[in-house]
Design an enzyme around this catalytic site. Structure first.
Site, PDB file in Angstrom:
ATOM      1  N   THR A 153       4.278   6.055  -0.610  1.00  0.00           N
ATOM      2  CA  THR A 153       5.109   5.023  -0.086  1.00  0.00           C
ATOM      3  C   THR A 153       3.894   3.794   0.473  1.00  0.00           C
ATOM      4  O   THR A 153       2.973   4.040   0.696  1.00  0.00           O
ATOM      5  CB  THR A 153       6.054   5.416   1.091  1.00  0.00           C
ATOM      6  N   THR A 157       3.361   1.665   3.009  1.00  0.00           N
ATOM      7  CA  THR A 157       2.631   1.287   4.230  1.00  0.00           C
ATOM      8  C   THR A 157       1.717   2.768   4.312  1.00  0.00           C
ATOM      9  O   THR A 157       0.580   2.397   4.862  1.00  0.00           O
ATOM     10  CB  THR A 157       3.787   1.235   5.303  1.00  0.00           C
ATOM     11  N   CYS A 158       2.062   3.902   4.173  1.00  0.00           N
ATOM     12  CA  CYS A 158       1.455   4.907   4.226  1.00  0.00           C
ATOM     13  C   CYS A 158       0.172   4.923   3.250  1.00  0.00           C
ATOM     14  O   CYS A 158      -0.819   5.376   3.638  1.00  0.00           O
ATOM     15  CB  CYS A 158       2.413   6.083   3.759  1.00  0.00           C
ATOM     16  N   SER A 159       0.300   4.587   2.169  1.00  0.00           N
ATOM     17  CA  SER A 159      -0.776   4.402   1.054  1.00  0.00           C
ATOM     18  C   SER A 159      -1.759   3.553   1.344  1.00  0.00           C
ATOM     19  O   SER A 159      -2.894   3.507   0.930  1.00  0.00           O
ATOM     20  CB  SER A 159      -0.300   4.395  -0.247  1.00  0.00           C
TER      21      SER A 159
END
Ligand code: BEZ
Length: 180
Positions: free
Chosen positions: A52, A54-56
């Site tokens: 996803t 923001t996570c990546s």
């Protein structure tokens, strides 16, 4: 003060095994909470899903880059957990070129549920996933806790800041002890 510990579960990981012939030389390897957390002071962070944005783009790569600074604050390992299976987590780790952060697959959501952090994300077609949080965990005991605001099912936003690597690192440097 109540001592809060991470729950005892078994994680189903997939590890490379060169003795296996063919194009997919991986096998199942069960790892327990004790394997990951026993006798170590670690940072654990949890997020809604592998790959996803923001996570990546921010959370995982920034924890990866800042790992030496976490080590300098007495952190042995940084773990990223997500309610995704081992195949997805391994593919995400490969895509991210990780050397420092270790990914933990919580495919069934058992760890996340027992942490009290499981939320519905049916509004995104995700099913049950983790609310975003981070923690400093010392030999299984939660020492510091960083939870994004607004814990809720089907949240229409994705708060990110409290559990960022920068916030966790600042707290470690300041020796702040949030109530777990
Ligand atoms: C993100 O990391 O950007 C994200 C997480 C969950 C749902 C949608 C986006």
């Amino acid at each position: 003060m109540t001592v809060r510990k991470v729950p005892d579960v078994t994680f189903r990981t997939r590890v490379r095994d060169e003795s296996i012939e063919g194009p997919n030389p991986f096998r199942w390897e069960d790892k327990t909470t004790a394997d990951f957390f026993g006798g170590k002071r670690v940072v654990l962070f949890s997020l809604p899903g592998a790959f996803t944005p923001t996570c990546s783009t921010y959370q995982l790569p920034d924890f990866e880059k800042l790992y030496p600074e976490f080590q300098a604050e007495g952190i042995d390992e940084i773990y990223c957990i997500s309610v995704n299976d081992a195949f997805v987590m391994n593919a995400w780790g490969k895509a991210q070129g990780l050397n420092n952060v270790k990914l933990i697959p919580d495919g069934s959501g058992e760890f996340t549920r027992k942490m009290g952090m499981l939320v519905a994300k049916d509004n995104l077609g995700f099913g049950m996933r983790s609310w975003r949080y981070a923690a400093v965990v010392n030999n299984g005991v939660i020492e510091k806790w960083f939870e994004e605001e607004g814990f809720s099912d089907n949240c229409d936003s994705d708060p990110y800041g409290v559990s960022s690597p920068q916030t966790v690192l600042e707290a470690l440097k300041a020796g702040e002890a949030q109530a777990a």
